[in-house]
Design a protein around this motif. Structure first.
Motif, PDB file in Angstrom:
ATOM      1  N   UNK A 119       0.812  -1.212   0.000  1.00 30.66           N
ATOM      2  CA  UNK A 119       0.000   0.000   0.000  1.00 30.66           C
ATOM      3  C   UNK A 119       0.849   1.268   0.000  1.00 30.66           C
ATOM      4  N   UNK A 120       1.979   1.236   0.694  1.00 34.95           N
ATOM      5  CA  UNK A 120       2.821   2.423   0.802  1.00 34.95           C
ATOM      6  C   UNK A 120       3.275   2.927  -0.557  1.00 34.95           C
ATOM      7  N   UNK A 121       3.490   2.008  -1.489  1.00 31.04           N
ATOM      8  CA  UNK A 121       3.986   2.423  -2.799  1.00 31.04           C
ATOM      9  C   UNK A 121       2.916   2.422  -3.874  1.00 31.04           C
ATOM     10  N   UNK A 122       1.679   2.030  -3.541  1.00 31.53           N
ATOM     11  CA  UNK A 122       0.605   2.045  -4.533  1.00 31.53           C
ATOM     12  C   UNK A 122      -0.557   2.952  -4.145  1.00 31.53           C
ATOM     13  N   UNK A 123      -0.652   3.353  -2.894  1.00 36.55           N
ATOM     14  CA  UNK A 123      -1.720   4.260  -2.449  1.00 36.55           C
ATOM     15  C   UNK A 123      -1.056   5.539  -1.926  1.00 36.55           C
ATOM     16  N   UNK A 124      -1.013   6.547  -2.762  1.00 39.46           N
ATOM     17  CA  UNK A 124      -0.297   7.783  -2.477  1.00 39.46           C
ATOM     18  C   UNK A 124      -1.281   8.871  -2.074  1.00 39.46           C
ATOM     19  N   UNK A 125      -1.100   9.429  -0.887  1.00 39.68           N
ATOM     20  CA  UNK A 125      -1.953  10.519  -0.406  1.00 39.68           C
ATOM     21  C   UNK A 125      -1.322  11.839  -0.816  1.00 39.68           C
ATOM     22  N   UNK A 126      -2.070  12.636  -1.566  1.00 41.57           N
ATOM     23  CA  UNK A 126      -1.578  13.918  -2.082  1.00 41.57           C
ATOM     24  C   UNK A 126      -2.258  15.066  -1.335  1.00 41.57           C
ATOM     25  N   UNK A 127      -1.468  15.945  -0.746  1.00 39.74           N
ATOM     26  CA  UNK A 127      -2.000  17.079   0.009  1.00 39.74           C
ATOM     27  C   UNK A 127      -2.285  18.223  -0.970  1.00 39.74           C
ATOM     28  N   UNK A 128      -3.494  18.222  -1.488  1.00 37.64           N
ATOM     29  CA  UNK A 128      -3.842  19.094  -2.602  1.00 37.64           C
ATOM     30  C   UNK A 128      -3.787  20.577  -2.249  1.00 37.64           C
ATOM     31  N   UNK A 129      -4.014  20.915  -0.999  1.00 39.80           N
ATOM     32  CA  UNK A 129      -4.048  22.324  -0.576  1.00 39.80           C
ATOM     33  C   UNK A 129      -2.744  22.760   0.070  1.00 39.80           C
ATOM     34  N   UNK A 130      -1.652  22.060  -0.223  1.00 41.50           N
ATOM     35  CA  UNK A 130      -0.388  22.323   0.460  1.00 41.50           C
ATOM     36  C   UNK A 130       0.096  23.760   0.273  1.00 41.50           C
ATOM     37  N   UNK A 131       0.069  24.273  -0.946  1.00 43.84           N
ATOM     38  CA  UNK A 131       0.575  25.623  -1.205  1.00 43.84           C
ATOM     39  C   UNK A 131      -0.251  26.681  -0.474  1.00 43.84           C
ATOM     40  N   UNK A 132      -1.574  26.529  -0.482  1.00 43.66           N
ATOM     41  CA  UNK A 132      -2.441  27.487   0.207  1.00 43.66           C
ATOM     42  C   UNK A 132      -2.201  27.454   1.713  1.00 43.66           C
ATOM     43  N   UNK A 133      -2.056  26.248   2.275  1.00 44.88           N
ATOM     44  CA  UNK A 133      -1.773  26.135   3.706  1.00 44.88           C
ATOM     45  C   UNK A 133      -0.436  26.774   4.059  1.00 44.88           C
TER      46      UNK A 133
END
Length: 384
Positions: A119-133
């Protein structure tokens, strides 16, 4: 059924979930190992309706990468570890498609109720609001710049960055504010942001470290299967150096009898390409990384697996892993000291600094707050 990775034993009643060997290509691990918070495991059961045959057919399908979009609540993490040299860090992604079997961040997927293995290499969580935060954080009156590192846990330039450009947005915010930062990557993707990084480097605001564990492409393909090839990382060092970006090399992790014999050769190649600094950390095996790595070791290097683990234990006080501050990043004992001596001697001979590079904190300018959208009730009444 409980599972304790510290015992390095798999549950007796449930065999590890492997994919078929032919789909191992491009993945560091084919084992969906149970994480340490998991209280029960599932086993396959033949119900007489051909379900096992269908499941076996599905297992032949290559595991695809799944992107999980997340609206994060915070983006800057503060460092509480006394043996780490930076104060703050930003990780745009959780999980990493590079699939490095040794990655110390694998156990963080346990917090998501996902396997630190496949799962670590196939399910990637992307922090879509990173730049705004990040913009919001830097705009706070109480904010003061300290040493900041991008991509400390998972690679900020892993393959998905090519489409999502979350790291690009973060670098844009840092560049607009003249906020200093460093980054660590094993990807050539950092070259895409050279238009932002090079001008910052000219003002003493940025440094980049390329992680190169081996010069052997065959070893790299199984050790870190979806990362850039070693020769490509050396070319990235050259590109960055020619653009005036201070660039270093991380020969980490050092794994006895695998990539450890190459230490001097990697340093020489990096110095020739333009690297000006270097560091190295011996292999760490926290939590689920331990059984995952040992399983990988038995698959690919059964002839030397026992020697590798014996040497690691020599450097870890007789244990597979030592999480104590002060020794976890360096190891202890004769073999750990010998590796540090080799690093020092080779670095001195090649003119590579082993000190953290100074970045200029005095140029920081808080971002200009973005204007809030007008409220529907704020319009002036039409009296005239």
């Amino acid at each position: 059924m409980s599972f304790d990775p510290s015992t390095n034993r798999k549950p007796a009643q449930a065999q590890p979930l492997y994919l078929k060997p032919e789909v191992l290509k491009g993945r560091g691990s084919a084992w969906a190992i149970a994480h340490r918070y998991q209280s029960e495991l599932r086993e396959q059961y033949d119900d007489g309706w051909g379900s096992l045959d269908q499941h076996a057919a599905e297992e032949h399908l290559p595991p695809e990468t799944e992107i999980i979009e997340e609206q994060a609540r915070s983006i800057i993490s503060s460092n509480q570890s006394p043996d780490i040299t930076f104060d703050r860090s930003i990780n745009p992604y959780r999980g990493c498609e590079h699939g490095c079997i040794y990655c110390f961040a694998r156990p963080t997927h346990s917090y998501l109720n996902l396997s630190p293995g496949l799962d670590f290499e196939t399910k990637i969580v992307a922090k879509m609001n990173a730049a705004a935060l990040l913009r919001q954080s830097l705009a706070k009156p109480s904010y003061r710049p300290l040493s900041l590192v991008l991509g400390t846990a998972t690679d900020a330039y892993q393959p998905v960055e090519r489409q999502l450009r979350i790291t690009r947005g973060i670098v844009e915010v840092l560049a607009a504010c003249d906020h200093p930062f460093s980054l660590v990557t094993k990807s050539a993707g950092v070259e895409r942001d050279l238009d932002l990084i090079a001008p910052m480097a000219a003002r003493g605001l940025v440094s980049v470290y390329l992680s190169i564990t081996t010069l052997d492409p065959a070893l790299a393909r199984i050790l870190e299967p979806r990362a850039a090839a070693p020769h490509r990382r050396l070319r990235t060092i050259r590109t960055l150096a020619e653009a005036g970006v201070p660039v270093g090399v991380s020969v980490s992790p050092l794994i006895p009898f695998l990539n450890e014999p190459e230490l001097e050769q990697v340093l020489e190649a990096a110095a020739e390409a333009g690297a000006s600094s270097a560091f190295s950390i011996p292999l760490r095996l926290p939590w689920e990384v331990n059984p995952l790595f040992q399983d990988w070791l038995q698959q690919h290097f059964p002839d030397r697996a026992a020697r590798v683990m014996a040497r690691l234990r020599d450097m870890r006080g007789g244990r597979d892993n030592d999480a104590r501050f002060g020794s976890r990043m360096t190891g202890e004992g004769l073999w750990a000291e010998l590796m540090q001596q080799r690093l020092r001697k080779a670095s001195d001979r090649l003119g590579l600094s082993r000190e953290r590079r100074f970045v200029n904190l005095d140029l920081f300018r808080p971002p200009v707050p973005e204007p809030a959208p007008p409220s529907p009730d704020s319009r002036q009444g039409e009296l005239f």
